[in-house]
Design an enzyme around this catalytic site. Structure first.
Site, PDB file in Angstrom:
ATOM      1  N   MET A  13      -6.847   6.260   3.503  1.00 43.30           N
ATOM      2  CA  MET A  13      -6.950   7.456   2.664  1.00 43.30           C
ATOM      3  C   MET A  13      -5.765   7.621   1.718  1.00 43.30           C
ATOM      4  O   MET A  13      -5.751   8.543   0.896  1.00 43.30           O
ATOM      5  CB  MET A  13      -7.034   8.705   3.551  1.00 43.30           C
ATOM      6  CG  MET A  13      -8.310   8.797   4.361  1.00 43.30           C
ATOM      7  SD  MET A  13      -9.795   8.854   3.321  1.00 43.30           S
ATOM      8  CE  MET A  13      -9.495  10.338   2.375  1.00 43.30           C
ATOM      9  N   ARG A  14      -4.766   6.740   1.818  1.00 42.27           N
ATOM     10  CA  ARG A  14      -3.603   6.910   0.956  1.00 42.27           C
ATOM     11  C   ARG A  14      -3.979   6.766  -0.518  1.00 42.27           C
ATOM     12  O   ARG A  14      -3.427   7.443  -1.377  1.00 42.27           O
ATOM     13  CB  ARG A  14      -2.510   5.898   1.334  1.00 42.27           C
ATOM     14  CG  ARG A  14      -1.210   6.122   0.579  1.00 42.27           C
ATOM     15  CD  ARG A  14      -0.090   5.222   1.084  1.00 42.27           C
ATOM     16  NE  ARG A  14       0.407   5.684   2.359  1.00 42.27           N
ATOM     17  CZ  ARG A  14       0.316   4.994   3.486  1.00 42.27           C
ATOM     18  NH1 ARG A  14      -0.295   3.825   3.496  1.00 42.27           N
ATOM     19  NH2 ARG A  14       0.806   5.474   4.605  1.00 42.27           N
ATOM     20  N   GLY A  15      -4.917   5.888  -0.816  1.00 46.18           N
ATOM     21  CA  GLY A  15      -5.335   5.718  -2.200  1.00 46.18           C
ATOM     22  C   GLY A  15      -5.927   6.984  -2.782  1.00 46.18           C
ATOM     23  O   GLY A  15      -5.659   7.337  -3.938  1.00 46.18           O
TER      24      GLY A  15
ATOM     25  N   VAL B   7      -2.951   9.533  -3.325  1.00 47.81           N
ATOM     26  CA  VAL B   7      -2.078   9.175  -4.443  1.00 47.81           C
ATOM     27  C   VAL B   7      -2.796   9.347  -5.762  1.00 47.81           C
ATOM     28  O   VAL B   7      -2.215   9.826  -6.749  1.00 47.81           O
ATOM     29  CB  VAL B   7      -1.570   7.730  -4.272  1.00 47.81           C
ATOM     30  CG1 VAL B   7      -0.811   7.283  -5.518  1.00 47.81           C
ATOM     31  CG2 VAL B   7      -0.664   7.622  -3.057  1.00 47.81           C
TER      32      VAL B   7
ATOM     33  N   ASP C 136       0.813  -1.210   0.000  1.00 49.93           N
ATOM     34  CA  ASP C 136       0.000   0.000   0.000  1.00 49.93           C
ATOM     35  C   ASP C 136       0.849   1.264   0.000  1.00 49.93           C
ATOM     36  O   ASP C 136       0.406   2.319  -0.446  1.00 49.93           O
ATOM     37  CB  ASP C 136      -0.924  -0.011   1.219  1.00 49.93           C
ATOM     38  CG  ASP C 136      -1.776   1.243   1.313  1.00 49.93           C
ATOM     39  OD1 ASP C 136      -2.604   1.461   0.415  1.00 49.93           O
ATOM     40  OD2 ASP C 136      -1.602   2.009   2.269  1.00 49.93           O
TER      41      ASP C 136
END
Length: 692
Positions: free
Chosen positions: A291-293, A296, A210
């Site tokens: 929330m990283r998706g 990014v 991830d």
């Protein structure tokens, strides 16, 4: 070979999605790097090294080991005293030779070898100064060398997890922090992180996967025309590297100019609220954790807009970004047959119902950029990322592929009995104490190449090799208490010597003892047992274990597979094992231990673990069968052989006898119910034991 004769980025054939991902990460390093997954021989390393050659050069402060930017030097840089910064923020004579300050040099590509130590990655004490004058000074590592450049990790899935964590933390924060052995250092570490891997050699942990901004799956083309062109270009390059590079000089210059223009355009691109809302809807609908998706995808969409020469993010940019940033983040078992690409297309069509007409060329200016290339082979516009970047790899020819494992049901009409289903990701089963085994990825072990956890006296058997820093620090402490004159070289006495205890991972021999008797119940239960066994076999392959399979049914136990590293063969043979008959439990345990004993004599450094899949019943041999099985189990326990018993007793069929739990007690083994084999149930089984 010199950098001028590296294979040109623009000359690589058929890797358009990888080229686009690499270029977008170069335009916006904040994306978080690129993970490239694919079979061997697909030009992964070639493209990464070639990209570094076309990226714009950078301006650095001369004599700064951390590549600080003269226009924005790091105030916490350990070399700040060398910057020569005046009150206006400009560098003086120490900072460079031109009016802008600093010196211009090519962007660096730093390669991190799989066997690198933690000191090599993050830095260590400057031993020359420590030995000569007793001065404690920091010597930078690969993270400092990669600042404002590229850091390339080939076979990143084989890198120890603690080093991968360090790399990804630094890439995410843009800083490296070192707190060790009396040294506290922080420095900037902003770089484009690129990792390549072959999934057949094992996957990254989901938490690490991830952390990579973008992920691309690559595979060699099955089109004969494309393969012919690959061979033709490679052979031309090998015959005349300089001439081949010159033939692609115009495409390379065009690519370099486009990257530089996109980097300048990046700060001008606007991300409207409507685009952010669409990204959030896509990530939520695609079942993306955290929330990283979202972040990014937004950064990638902005980079793609800059790459396309636009000043506002459009739906097209969001589509490209989602296909590169989201498939590897979806919540699913890693061994599932991935249909993520199709699901993502449906989500994108719903969130962006009216895709725009084909806009500016999305080609990264890399592979096959110029239709009128020097050899006339051309290439034209690459496919959208959905055609490759988010598609699962084609099934490999062998069933040991992590993307398409072979635990699926066998051919129709098989008479071997119940077939295994699709394998799943299993919990980690480890030996309870640290060993000294062969290199691998399963149990904790004291190794020669792992992470140093402590320094010990020379007589301690756990020590392996010299703990150089601890030795020097001990000598320096002794010298500080003596009347050593300033500047006098530091002397090291025998009593100062310290040895390093390094902690890493080892591979084991995993002997599966599988009950295939009639007591296991209906075909559905046997299918569950075989599926669990196949899943554990696949996990063993990825952790560099040797495996053996023993089955028992009727009146005997059979060594179906002697110890081997070929899990493909183990899966195939297990699928053919018939089921039914009585339960010779004692014989199964005896044959399993015989395998362990023989292999221990052949390979004494590889520790073994028995994994027994049974309901604990023993019916072959009459009333004496169960007591005999318990005596055998107690004998195995006395040898110190580690074991795990996976309880296959069927639930919901009256009163449970808990015979498998009792067997685990006699073996001194960890007990697990069959439905606890999958990862995510409670804690990993053997981790609940105390570790020495």
């Amino acid at each position: 070979m010199s950098s001028e004769t590296l294979f040109p980025f623009s000359a690589v054939v058929g890797m358009d999605d990888m080229g686009l991902a690499l270029c977008l990460a170069a335009v916006s390093p904040a994306i978080g790097g690129v993970l490239v997954r694919g079979e061997k021989g697909t030009a992964k390393s070639t493209m990464v090294r070639a990209l570094a050659g076309v990226l714009p050069p950078i301006r650095v402060i001369e004599h700064c080991r951390f590549a600080c930017d003269p226009a924005d030097p790091d105030p916490q840089c350990p070399d700040a005293s060398r910057h020569g910064i005046d009150g206006s923020g400009k560098t003086g004579e120490a900072g460079g030779s031109d009016a802008a300050g600093g010196v211009v040099r090519p962007l660096r590509l730093v390669e991190l070898p799989v066997g690198a130590s933690e000191d090599r990655v993050v830095g260590s004490l400057h031993l020359d100064r420590l030995l000569s004058s007793g001065e404690v000074s920091f010597d930078p590592g690969l993270l400092a060398a990669a600042h404002r450049g590229m850091l390339y990790v080939d076979e990143v899935n084989l890198l120890p997890d603690h080093l991968v964590d360090t790399l990804l933390d630094s890439a995410a924060m843009g800083r490296a922090r070192i707190e060790r052995e009396g040294v506290s250092v922080t420095h900037a570490a902003r770089f484009v992180l690129v990792g390549t891997m072959n999934p057949e050699e094992g996957e990254l942990r989901p938490q690490l996967l991830d952390r990579f901004g973008l992920a691309v799956d690559v595979a060699a083309s099955r089109e004969p025309e494309v393969r012919v062109e690959v061979v033709r270009r490679r052979m031309r390059y090998e015959d005349d590297p300089v001439g081949f590079v010159n033939d692609f000089a115009r495409q390379e210059a065009s690519l370099a100019a486009r990257i530089a223009a996109a980097q300048q355009q990046l700060r001008k691109v606007r991300l409207p609220d409507e685009a952010i809302t669409a990204i959030a809807q896509i990530c939520a609908a695609f079942d993306v954790d955290g929330m990283r998706g979202d972040l990014v995808t937004a950064r990638t969409a902005v980079a793609h807009a800059a790459w396309s020469g636009r000043d506002m993010v459009q739906d097209e940019d969001i589509r490209v970004a989602a296909r590169l940033a989201l498939p590897h983040r979806r919540r699913r078992n890693p061994f599932d047959d991935a249909s993520a690409a199709h699901d993502l297309d449906e989500v994108l069509d719903e969130a962006l119902p009216e895709p725009p007409d084909e806009g500016p060329d999305d080609d990264p200016g890399g592979p096959d950029d110029d239709p009128g290339g020097p050899d006339g082979s051309g290439g034209g516009k690459p496919p959208e990322p959905s055609e490759a970047a988010s598609q699962p790899d084609p099934p490999s020819d062998g069933p040991d592929s992590a993307e398409a494992p072979s635990g699926a049901p066998g051919p129709a009409g098989s008479t071997a009995g119940a077939q295994a289903g699709a394998p799943y990701r299993t919990r980690l089963l480890t030996l309870p104490h640290a060993g000294e085994g062969v290199a691998g990825r399963r149990s904790t072990a004291d190794t020669a190449t792992g992470r140093q956890v402590r320094a010990v006296l020379p007589g301690d058997p756990r020590g392996r090799g010299l703990a150089l820093t601890a030795t020097v620090l001990t000598a320096a402490g002794r010298a500080a208490d003596s009347a050593r004159a300033p500047g006098e070289p530091l002397s090291v006495a025998p009593l100062d010597l310290r040895r390093a205890v390094r902690r890493g991972k080892e591979g084991n021999l995993v002997v599966f003892v599988v009950d295939t008797s009639g007591s296991m119940g209906a075909a559905a239960r046997i299918r569950e047992v075989k599926t669990a066994c196949v899943s554990l076999l696949l996990d063993a392959y990825q952790r560099r274990d040797k495996v053996a399979v023993v089955t028992f049914a009727g009146s005997q136990a059979t060594l179906v597979l002697p110890p081997t590293s070929s899990v493909e063969l183990a899966e195939r043979l297990l699928a053919k094992v018939p089921t039914g008959g009585r339960t010779p439990l004692a014989q199964g345990l005896e044959v399993g231990y015989e395998v362990v004993s023989r292999e221990r004599a052949r390979d004494p450094h590889r520790r073994a673990m028995l994994v027994v899949l049974t309901d604990g019943r023993a019916s072959s041999g009459g009333r004496a069968a169960l007591p005999r099985a318990r005596r055998v189990a107690e004998g195995i326990r006395a040898t110190g052989t580690a074991a795990v018993v996976i309880d296959c007793e069927q639930p919901g069929r009256g009163i449970r006898l808990h015979l498998a739990r009792e067997l685990a007690g006699h073996l001194g083994a960890q007990h697990l119910d069959l439905d606890q084999v999958a990862a995510g149930d409670l804690h990993d089984a053997v981790r609940r034991r105390s570790v020495a």
